[in-house]
Write a protein that holds these residues in place. Structure first.
Motif, short mmCIF file in Angstrom:
data_model
loop_
_atom_site.label_atom_id
_atom_site.label_comp_id
_atom_site.label_asym_id
_atom_site.label_seq_id
_atom_site.Cartn_x
_atom_site.Cartn_y
_atom_site.Cartn_z
N ILE A 59 152.39 32.77 93.51
CA ILE A 59 150.94 32.70 93.73
C ILE A 59 150.52 31.25 93.62
CG2 ILE A 59 148.66 33.40 92.88
CD1 ILE A 59 150.06 35.87 91.66
N ALA A 60 149.92 30.70 94.65
CA ALA A 60 149.45 29.32 94.65
C ALA A 60 147.93 29.29 94.51
CB ALA A 60 149.87 28.61 95.93
N VAL A 61 147.45 28.42 93.63
CA VAL A 61 146.01 28.21 93.46
C VAL A 61 145.70 26.78 93.89
CG1 VAL A 61 144.05 28.29 91.90
CG2 VAL A 61 146.01 29.81 91.53
N LEU A 62 144.84 26.63 94.87
CA LEU A 62 144.46 25.32 95.37
C LEU A 62 143.08 24.98 94.85
CD1 LEU A 62 146.29 26.90 97.65
CD2 LEU A 62 145.77 24.88 99.02
N GLY A 63 142.96 23.86 94.13
CA GLY A 63 141.67 23.51 93.57
C GLY A 63 141.68 22.14 92.94
N LYS A 64 140.62 21.88 92.15
CA LYS A 64 140.42 20.56 91.53
C LYS A 64 140.36 20.70 90.01
CE LYS A 64 136.69 20.22 94.04
NZ LYS A 64 135.43 19.74 94.67
N ASN A 65 140.61 19.58 89.33
CA ASN A 65 140.36 19.46 87.88
C ASN A 65 141.12 20.48 87.04
OD1 ASN A 65 138.49 17.42 88.53
ND2 ASN A 65 136.85 18.93 88.77
N PHE A 66 142.39 20.70 87.36
CA PHE A 66 143.19 21.64 86.59
C PHE A 66 143.51 21.14 85.19
CE2 PHE A 66 144.67 23.07 90.91
CZ PHE A 66 144.09 24.33 90.84
N ASN A 67 143.49 19.82 84.98
CA ASN A 67 143.99 19.25 83.73
C ASN A 67 142.90 18.70 82.84
OD1 ASN A 67 146.80 19.69 84.34
ND2 ASN A 67 146.60 18.06 85.87
N LEU A 68 141.67 19.20 82.97
CA LEU A 68 140.60 18.72 82.11
C LEU A 68 140.87 19.07 80.65
CD1 LEU A 68 137.30 19.60 84.03
CD2 LEU A 68 138.30 17.36 83.67
N ALA A 69 140.73 18.09 79.78
CA ALA A 69 140.79 18.36 78.34
C ALA A 69 139.45 18.94 77.90
CB ALA A 69 141.09 17.08 77.58
N SER A 70 139.43 19.60 76.77
CA SER A 70 138.21 20.29 76.33
C SER A 70 137.05 19.32 76.15
CB SER A 70 138.47 21.06 75.03
OG SER A 70 138.89 20.17 74.02
N THR A 71 137.32 18.08 75.76
CA THR A 71 136.23 17.12 75.56
C THR A 71 135.71 16.55 76.87
OG1 THR A 71 137.89 15.38 75.28
CG2 THR A 71 137.04 16.43 73.28
N GLU A 72 136.46 16.74 77.96
CA GLU A 72 136.05 16.15 79.22
C GLU A 72 135.13 17.04 80.05
OE1 GLU A 72 139.46 13.44 81.01
OE2 GLU A 72 140.27 15.38 80.40
N HIS A 73 135.13 18.35 79.73
CA HIS A 73 134.37 19.25 80.57
C HIS A 73 132.91 19.37 80.13
CE1 HIS A 73 135.07 22.08 77.28
NE2 HIS A 73 134.08 22.78 77.78
N ALA A 74 132.59 18.89 78.93
CA ALA A 74 131.24 19.05 78.41
C ALA A 74 130.23 18.25 79.24
CB ALA A 74 131.19 18.60 76.95
N GLN A 75 129.07 18.89 79.46
CA GLN A 75 127.93 18.24 80.12
C GLN A 75 128.20 17.91 81.60
OE1 GLN A 75 125.21 18.21 78.27
NE2 GLN A 75 126.45 18.97 76.57
N GLY A 76 129.22 18.49 82.19
CA GLY A 76 129.49 18.18 83.59
C GLY A 76 128.62 18.93 84.56
N ASP A 77 128.29 20.18 84.25
CA ASP A 77 127.52 21.03 85.15
C ASP A 77 126.34 21.58 84.37
OD1 ASP A 77 126.68 23.46 86.65
OD2 ASP A 77 128.35 22.91 87.95
N PRO A 78 125.12 21.46 84.89
CA PRO A 78 123.94 21.88 84.12
C PRO A 78 123.75 23.39 84.08
CG PRO A 78 123.26 21.13 86.30
CD PRO A 78 124.74 20.85 86.18
N ARG A 79 124.51 24.14 84.85
CA ARG A 79 124.24 25.58 84.97
C ARG A 79 124.74 26.38 83.77
NH1 ARG A 79 127.12 26.71 90.56
NH2 ARG A 79 128.46 25.08 89.67
N THR A 80 123.96 27.39 83.43
CA THR A 80 124.45 28.46 82.56
C THR A 80 124.64 29.69 83.44
OG1 THR A 80 122.18 29.04 81.98
CG2 THR A 80 123.40 27.62 80.45
#
Length: 386
Positions: free
Chosen positions: A34-55
Protein backbone atom coordinates in the motif's frame (compact mmCIF):
# COMPACT_ATOMS: atom_id res chain seq x y z
CA UNK A 1 5.78 -11.71 -9.28
CA UNK A 2 3.52 -8.64 -8.95
CA UNK A 3 2.73 -6.88 -12.20
CA UNK A 4 2.48 -3.49 -10.49
CA UNK A 5 4.61 -1.68 -7.91
CA UNK A 6 1.71 -1.55 -5.44
CA UNK A 7 -1.72 -3.03 -4.92
CA UNK A 8 -3.24 0.25 -3.69
CA UNK A 9 -2.06 3.84 -4.09
CA UNK A 10 -3.64 6.42 -1.77
CA UNK A 11 -3.18 9.91 -3.15
CA UNK A 12 -3.27 12.30 -0.22
CA UNK A 13 -2.17 11.96 3.40
CA UNK A 14 -4.59 14.26 5.19
CA UNK A 15 -6.93 12.89 7.87
CA UNK A 16 -9.02 10.92 5.36
CA UNK A 17 -6.10 9.49 3.37
CA UNK A 18 -4.11 8.60 6.49
CA UNK A 19 -7.15 6.96 8.11
CA UNK A 20 -7.80 4.92 4.98
CA UNK A 21 -4.17 3.76 4.84
CA UNK A 22 -4.28 2.62 8.48
CA UNK A 23 -7.51 0.70 8.03
CA UNK A 24 -6.33 -1.02 4.86
CA UNK A 25 -2.90 -1.80 6.35
CA UNK A 26 -4.58 -3.64 9.24
CA UNK A 27 -6.19 -6.00 6.69
CA UNK A 28 -3.44 -6.44 4.09
CA UNK A 29 -1.02 -9.39 4.44
CA UNK A 30 1.78 -7.15 3.07
CA UNK A 31 1.14 -3.53 4.12
CA UNK A 32 4.19 -2.35 2.12
CA UNK A 33 2.09 -3.04 -1.00
CA UNK A 34 0.00 0.00 0.00
CA UNK A 35 1.55 3.31 -1.08
CA UNK A 36 0.57 6.63 0.47
CA UNK A 37 1.51 9.73 -1.52
CA UNK A 38 1.57 12.96 0.46
CA UNK A 39 3.50 15.66 2.29
CA UNK A 40 5.01 16.23 5.74
CA UNK A 41 5.27 12.60 6.84
CA UNK A 42 8.16 13.32 9.23
CA UNK A 43 6.84 16.23 11.28
CA UNK A 44 7.95 16.14 14.90
CA UNK A 45 5.29 16.87 17.50
CA UNK A 46 6.70 20.35 18.18
CA UNK A 47 6.65 21.26 14.49
CA UNK A 48 2.97 20.72 13.81
CA UNK A 49 1.65 23.19 16.39
CA UNK A 50 -0.04 26.36 15.12
CA UNK A 51 0.28 25.33 11.48
CA UNK A 52 -3.41 25.18 10.60
CA UNK A 53 -6.03 27.41 12.27
CA UNK A 54 -8.88 24.92 11.85
CA UNK A 55 -10.52 22.86 14.52
CA UNK A 56 -12.53 19.79 13.54
CA UNK A 57 -15.84 18.59 14.98
CA UNK A 58 -15.73 14.79 14.96
CA UNK A 59 -19.07 13.13 15.61
CA UNK A 60 -19.55 10.08 17.79
CA UNK A 61 -19.09 7.60 14.95
CA UNK A 62 -15.83 9.23 13.81
CA UNK A 63 -14.54 9.46 17.38
CA UNK A 64 -15.07 5.72 17.85
CA UNK A 65 -13.30 4.97 14.57
CA UNK A 66 -10.22 7.07 15.35
CA UNK A 67 -10.06 6.32 19.06
CA UNK A 68 -10.87 2.62 19.05
CA UNK A 69 -9.87 1.26 15.66
CA UNK A 70 -7.04 3.53 14.56
CA UNK A 71 -5.71 4.36 18.04
CA UNK A 72 -4.78 7.82 16.82
CA UNK A 73 -6.79 10.07 19.13
CA UNK A 74 -5.08 13.43 19.85
CA UNK A 75 -4.21 14.37 23.41
CA UNK A 76 -6.24 17.59 23.30
CA UNK A 77 -9.99 17.26 22.69
CA UNK A 78 -13.18 18.88 23.96
CA UNK A 79 -16.25 16.64 24.23
CA UNK A 80 -19.68 17.73 23.04
CA UNK A 81 -22.70 16.39 24.92
CA UNK A 82 -25.37 18.92 23.89
CA UNK A 83 -25.90 20.82 20.64
CA UNK A 84 -28.12 23.91 20.82
CA UNK A 85 -29.68 24.91 17.48
CA UNK A 86 -31.52 28.23 17.12
CA UNK A 87 -32.64 30.84 14.60
CA UNK A 88 -31.93 34.51 15.19
CA UNK A 89 -35.06 36.63 15.53
CA UNK A 90 -37.51 33.72 15.29
CA UNK A 91 -39.37 31.42 17.63
CA UNK A 92 -38.05 27.95 18.24
CA UNK A 93 -34.88 26.16 19.18
CA UNK A 94 -33.79 22.54 19.40
CA UNK A 95 -31.53 20.63 21.78
CA UNK A 96 -29.73 17.49 20.64
CA UNK A 97 -28.44 15.62 23.68
CA UNK A 98 -26.18 12.60 24.04
CA UNK A 99 -28.20 11.08 26.89
CA UNK A 100 -31.34 10.94 24.77
CA UNK A 101 -29.47 9.12 21.99
CA UNK A 102 -27.92 6.61 24.38
CA UNK A 103 -24.29 7.61 23.78
CA UNK A 104 -21.71 9.09 26.19
CA UNK A 105 -21.08 12.09 23.93
CA UNK A 106 -22.09 13.51 20.56
CA UNK A 107 -18.47 13.84 19.50
CA UNK A 108 -15.46 16.04 20.16
CA UNK A 109 -13.60 19.05 18.82
CA UNK A 110 -9.88 18.65 18.04
CA UNK A 111 -7.16 20.66 16.34
CA UNK A 112 -6.66 19.73 12.70
CA UNK A 113 -2.89 19.57 13.22
CA UNK A 114 -3.18 17.46 16.38
CA UNK A 115 -5.30 14.89 14.59
CA UNK A 116 -3.04 14.82 11.54
CA UNK A 117 0.09 14.39 13.64
CA UNK A 118 -1.47 11.51 15.62
CA UNK A 119 -2.50 9.78 12.38
CA UNK A 120 0.93 10.27 10.79
CA UNK A 121 2.65 8.88 13.88
CA UNK A 122 0.59 5.71 13.50
CA UNK A 123 1.16 5.73 9.73
CA UNK A 124 4.94 5.71 10.11
CA UNK A 125 4.68 2.50 12.17
CA UNK A 126 2.05 0.77 10.02
CA UNK A 127 4.33 -0.80 7.40
CA UNK A 128 2.83 1.06 4.44
CA UNK A 129 5.12 2.69 1.87
CA UNK A 130 5.30 6.48 2.18
CA UNK A 131 6.04 8.31 -1.08
CA UNK A 132 6.65 12.07 -0.77
CA UNK A 133 4.56 13.93 -3.31
CA UNK A 134 3.85 17.64 -3.42
CA UNK A 135 1.07 16.81 -5.87
CA UNK A 136 0.06 13.23 -6.68
CA UNK A 137 -1.28 12.97 -10.24
CA UNK A 138 -3.01 9.85 -11.50
CA UNK A 139 -3.25 8.43 -15.03
CA UNK A 140 -5.49 5.54 -16.01
CA UNK A 141 -3.99 2.62 -17.92
CA UNK A 142 -5.33 -0.88 -18.76
CA UNK A 143 -5.89 -2.78 -15.48
CA UNK A 144 -3.79 -0.33 -13.45
CA UNK A 145 -3.27 3.28 -12.40
CA UNK A 146 -0.09 5.30 -12.89
CA UNK A 147 0.70 7.74 -10.06
CA UNK A 148 3.27 10.53 -10.13
CA UNK A 149 5.32 11.33 -7.02
CA UNK A 150 8.38 13.46 -6.29
CA UNK A 151 10.87 10.73 -7.23
CA UNK A 152 9.13 9.48 -10.36
CA UNK A 153 6.13 7.34 -11.24
CA UNK A 154 4.65 4.17 -9.74
CA UNK A 155 1.94 1.72 -10.77
CA UNK A 156 -0.92 0.34 -8.70
CA UNK A 157 -3.83 -2.02 -9.28
CA UNK A 158 -6.22 0.58 -7.84
CA UNK A 159 -5.84 4.16 -6.62
CA UNK A 160 -7.89 6.28 -4.24
CA UNK A 161 -7.99 10.05 -4.59
CA UNK A 162 -7.95 11.61 -1.09
CA UNK A 163 -6.05 14.82 -1.79
CA UNK A 164 -8.97 17.23 -1.58
CA UNK A 165 -8.96 18.08 -5.30
CA UNK A 166 -12.50 19.24 -5.82
CA UNK A 167 -14.64 16.79 -7.78
CA UNK A 168 -16.25 17.50 -11.11
CA UNK A 169 -20.02 17.14 -11.17
CA UNK A 170 -22.56 19.11 -9.16
CA UNK A 171 -21.22 22.50 -8.08
CA UNK A 172 -22.80 25.41 -6.22
CA UNK A 173 -21.10 28.56 -5.02
CA UNK A 174 -22.82 29.60 -1.80
CA UNK A 175 -21.71 33.20 -2.12
CA UNK A 176 -20.40 32.85 1.43
CA UNK A 177 -17.08 32.79 3.22
CA UNK A 178 -16.46 31.24 6.64
CA UNK A 179 -14.67 33.39 9.21
CA UNK A 180 -12.76 31.26 11.73
CA UNK A 181 -11.46 32.51 15.05
CA UNK A 182 -11.26 31.67 18.75
CA UNK A 183 -12.99 33.49 21.61
CA UNK A 184 -13.01 33.31 25.40
CA UNK A 185 -16.50 33.16 26.95
CA UNK A 186 -17.22 34.77 30.31
CA UNK A 187 -19.99 32.20 30.97
CA UNK A 188 -18.87 28.94 29.32
CA UNK A 189 -21.18 25.92 29.25
CA UNK A 190 -19.22 22.68 29.56
CA UNK A 191 -19.93 20.22 26.76
CA UNK A 192 -22.29 22.54 24.85
CA UNK A 193 -21.94 23.42 21.16
CA UNK A 194 -24.08 25.98 19.36
CA UNK A 195 -25.39 26.38 15.82
CA UNK A 196 -27.28 29.64 15.26
CA UNK A 197 -28.85 30.53 11.94
CA UNK A 198 -28.73 34.25 11.21
CA UNK A 199 -30.04 36.29 8.31
CA UNK A 200 -26.54 36.21 6.78
CA UNK A 201 -25.57 32.60 7.43
CA UNK A 202 -24.85 30.11 10.24
CA UNK A 203 -22.83 31.06 13.33
CA UNK A 204 -21.28 28.08 15.15
CA UNK A 205 -19.56 28.13 18.55
CA UNK A 206 -17.77 24.88 19.39
CA UNK A 207 -16.01 24.02 22.67
CA UNK A 208 -12.31 24.48 22.05
CA UNK A 209 -9.75 21.75 22.88
CA UNK A 210 -7.30 24.20 24.49
CA UNK A 211 -9.34 25.38 27.50
CA UNK A 212 -12.88 25.00 28.94
CA UNK A 213 -13.69 28.70 28.47
CA UNK A 214 -12.56 28.87 24.83
CA UNK A 215 -14.79 28.42 21.77
CA UNK A 216 -13.97 27.91 18.12
CA UNK A 217 -16.11 30.23 15.99
CA UNK A 218 -17.23 29.42 12.44
CA UNK A 219 -19.21 32.41 11.15
CA UNK A 220 -20.62 32.32 7.61
CA UNK A 221 -21.39 35.55 5.74
CA UNK A 222 -21.15 37.00 2.27
CA UNK A 223 -17.56 37.43 1.05
CA UNK A 224 -17.82 41.21 1.45
CA UNK A 225 -19.25 41.04 4.95
CA UNK A 226 -16.72 38.42 6.02
CA UNK A 227 -13.90 40.64 4.85
CA UNK A 228 -15.40 43.62 6.62
CA UNK A 229 -15.78 41.64 9.86
CA UNK A 230 -12.19 40.43 9.63
CA UNK A 231 -10.95 44.02 9.47
CA UNK A 232 -13.06 45.44 12.32
CA UNK A 233 -11.32 46.67 15.46
CA UNK A 234 -11.48 44.07 18.23
CA UNK A 235 -14.21 45.78 20.27
CA UNK A 236 -16.39 46.33 17.20
CA UNK A 237 -15.94 42.69 16.16
CA UNK A 238 -16.90 41.49 19.63
CA UNK A 239 -20.02 43.67 19.49
CA UNK A 240 -20.92 42.17 16.09
CA UNK A 241 -20.59 38.65 17.54
CA UNK A 242 -22.84 39.58 20.44
CA UNK A 243 -25.44 40.97 18.04
CA UNK A 244 -25.39 37.76 15.95
CA UNK A 245 -25.11 35.17 18.70
CA UNK A 246 -26.64 36.75 21.79
CA UNK A 247 -25.53 36.33 25.41
CA UNK A 248 -25.75 32.54 25.81
CA UNK A 249 -22.06 32.38 26.71
CA UNK A 250 -21.79 35.85 28.19
CA UNK A 251 -19.16 38.20 26.82
CA UNK A 252 -17.08 36.80 23.93
CA UNK A 253 -13.48 38.03 23.93
CA UNK A 254 -11.47 37.65 20.74
CA UNK A 255 -8.22 35.80 21.52
CA UNK A 256 -6.85 34.78 18.10
CA UNK A 257 -6.43 35.97 14.54
CA UNK A 258 -9.34 35.86 12.14
CA UNK A 259 -9.10 33.62 9.06
CA UNK A 260 -11.41 33.47 6.04
CA UNK A 261 -12.20 30.47 3.81
CA UNK A 262 -14.49 30.50 0.73
CA UNK A 263 -17.42 28.08 0.71
CA UNK A 264 -18.80 26.05 -2.18
CA UNK A 265 -20.57 22.74 -2.67
CA UNK A 266 -19.03 20.13 -4.96
CA UNK A 267 -20.10 16.54 -5.44
CA UNK A 268 -18.97 13.97 -7.96
CA UNK A 269 -18.98 10.19 -8.40
CA UNK A 270 -17.19 7.88 -5.98
CA UNK A 271 -15.77 5.92 -8.90
CA UNK A 272 -13.84 8.18 -11.25
CA UNK A 273 -12.70 5.42 -13.63
CA UNK A 274 -12.42 1.63 -13.71
CA UNK A 275 -9.63 1.52 -11.10
CA UNK A 276 -9.78 5.01 -9.55
CA UNK A 277 -11.96 6.01 -6.58
CA UNK A 278 -12.56 9.32 -4.81
CA UNK A 279 -13.23 9.65 -1.08
CA UNK A 280 -13.53 12.55 1.35
CA UNK A 281 -13.21 16.03 -0.15
CA UNK A 282 -12.16 14.54 -3.47
CA UNK A 283 -15.68 13.07 -3.70
CA UNK A 284 -17.63 15.88 -2.02
CA UNK A 285 -16.97 19.22 -0.36
CA UNK A 286 -19.77 20.42 1.91
CA UNK A 287 -20.93 23.56 3.65
CA UNK A 288 -19.54 23.56 7.23
CA UNK A 289 -23.02 23.71 8.78
CA UNK A 290 -23.38 20.80 11.22
CA UNK A 291 -19.70 19.91 10.70
CA UNK A 292 -20.28 16.93 8.40
CA UNK A 293 -17.43 17.14 5.86
CA UNK A 294 -14.69 15.12 7.58
CA UNK A 295 -17.23 12.85 9.25
CA UNK A 296 -18.67 11.90 5.87
CA UNK A 297 -15.14 11.32 4.55
CA UNK A 298 -14.37 8.97 7.45
CA UNK A 299 -17.54 7.02 6.70
CA UNK A 300 -16.23 6.70 3.13
CA UNK A 301 -13.06 5.24 4.63
CA UNK A 302 -14.86 2.75 6.87
CA UNK A 303 -17.06 1.53 4.02
CA UNK A 304 -14.18 1.21 1.56
CA UNK A 305 -12.07 -0.81 4.00
CA UNK A 306 -15.01 -3.20 4.49
CA UNK A 307 -15.57 -3.56 0.75
CA UNK A 308 -11.88 -4.21 0.00
CA UNK A 309 -11.21 -6.65 2.86
CA UNK A 310 -11.85 -9.81 0.80
CA UNK A 311 -9.99 -8.43 -2.22
CA UNK A 312 -6.91 -7.51 -0.16
CA UNK A 313 -6.60 -11.13 0.97
CA UNK A 314 -5.95 -12.04 -2.68
CA UNK A 315 -5.17 -9.07 -4.92
CA UNK A 316 -4.98 -11.30 -8.01
CA UNK A 317 -8.78 -11.09 -8.06
CA UNK A 318 -10.49 -8.62 -10.36
CA UNK A 319 -11.15 -5.57 -8.12
CA UNK A 320 -14.02 -4.24 -10.25
CA UNK A 321 -16.89 -5.92 -8.34
CA UNK A 322 -15.49 -4.73 -5.02
CA UNK A 323 -15.15 -1.13 -6.24
CA UNK A 324 -18.63 -1.18 -7.79
CA UNK A 325 -20.10 -2.43 -4.51
CA UNK A 326 -18.42 0.38 -2.59
CA UNK A 327 -19.80 3.04 -4.95
CA UNK A 328 -23.30 1.55 -4.70
CA UNK A 329 -23.30 1.29 -0.89
CA UNK A 330 -21.99 4.80 -0.31
CA UNK A 331 -24.47 6.57 -2.55
CA UNK A 332 -27.43 6.97 -0.09
CA UNK A 333 -25.38 8.34 2.83
CA UNK A 334 -23.33 10.67 0.63
CA UNK A 335 -26.30 12.25 -1.08
CA UNK A 336 -28.51 12.47 2.04
CA UNK A 337 -25.76 14.20 4.02
CA UNK A 338 -24.96 16.49 1.08
CA UNK A 339 -28.65 17.37 0.73
CA UNK A 340 -28.97 18.24 4.44
CA UNK A 341 -25.87 20.43 4.57
CA UNK A 342 -26.69 22.08 1.23
CA UNK A 343 -30.31 22.85 2.09
CA UNK A 344 -30.09 24.05 5.71
CA UNK A 345 -28.01 27.23 5.22
CA UNK A 346 -29.94 28.28 2.12
CA UNK A 347 -33.30 27.58 3.77
CA UNK A 348 -32.57 29.52 6.96
CA UNK A 349 -30.99 32.44 5.07
CA UNK A 350 -34.06 33.03 2.92
CA UNK A 351 -35.64 36.48 2.97
CA UNK A 352 -39.14 35.02 2.65
CA UNK A 353 -40.87 35.66 6.02
CA UNK A 354 -43.20 32.67 5.62
CA UNK A 355 -40.25 30.30 5.18
CA UNK A 356 -38.44 31.99 8.07
CA UNK A 357 -41.42 31.35 10.36
CA UNK A 358 -41.72 27.79 9.06
CA UNK A 359 -38.07 27.16 9.93
CA UNK A 360 -38.64 28.41 13.46
CA UNK A 361 -41.71 26.22 13.83
CA UNK A 362 -39.70 23.30 12.48
CA UNK A 363 -37.08 23.78 15.19
CA UNK A 364 -39.83 24.01 17.80
CA UNK A 365 -41.42 20.79 16.51
CA UNK A 366 -38.08 18.99 16.57
CA UNK A 367 -37.49 20.14 20.14
CA UNK A 368 -40.87 18.97 21.41
CA UNK A 369 -41.30 15.79 19.32
CA UNK A 370 -38.56 13.17 19.75
CA UNK A 371 -39.73 11.20 16.69
CA UNK A 372 -39.04 14.30 14.56
CA UNK A 373 -35.71 15.10 16.19
CA UNK A 374 -34.02 11.73 16.63
CA UNK A 375 -33.67 10.58 12.97
CA UNK A 376 -32.03 13.90 12.09
CA UNK A 377 -29.80 13.74 15.16
CA UNK A 378 -28.71 10.17 14.43
CA UNK A 379 -27.82 11.06 10.83
CA UNK A 380 -25.54 13.82 12.11
CA UNK A 381 -24.22 11.54 14.87
CA UNK A 382 -23.10 8.66 12.69
CA UNK A 383 -24.67 8.86 9.23
CA UNK A 384 -26.05 5.91 7.28
CA UNK A 385 -23.84 2.89 7.77
CA UNK A 386 -24.25 -0.19 5.62
Amino acid sequence: MNATDYDIAICGAGPVGASLALMLAAQHPSPSRIAVLGKNFNLASTEHAQGDPRTLALNHGSRRLILNQLKAWPERASLMRTVHVSQKGRLGRCLIQADELGVPDLGAVVHYDDLLWALHARLRDSGVTLLPAQQARTHSAPKQILVDHDAGQATALIAVQCDGVRPSGVRRDYGQHALLTTVRASQPQTGWAYERFTEYGPFAALPHPDAPDLYAIVWCNSPERSQSLSELPVEAFQAAMLQAFGERLGHLELVSKRHIFPLAFHAGPSRLSERLLAVGNAAQTLHPVAGQGLNLGLRDVAQLSQCLAAWQADCSQNPDPFLARYARLRRPDRWLTAAITDTLPRLFATKNPLIQHACGLGLLAMDTLPFARQPFARQLLQGMRA
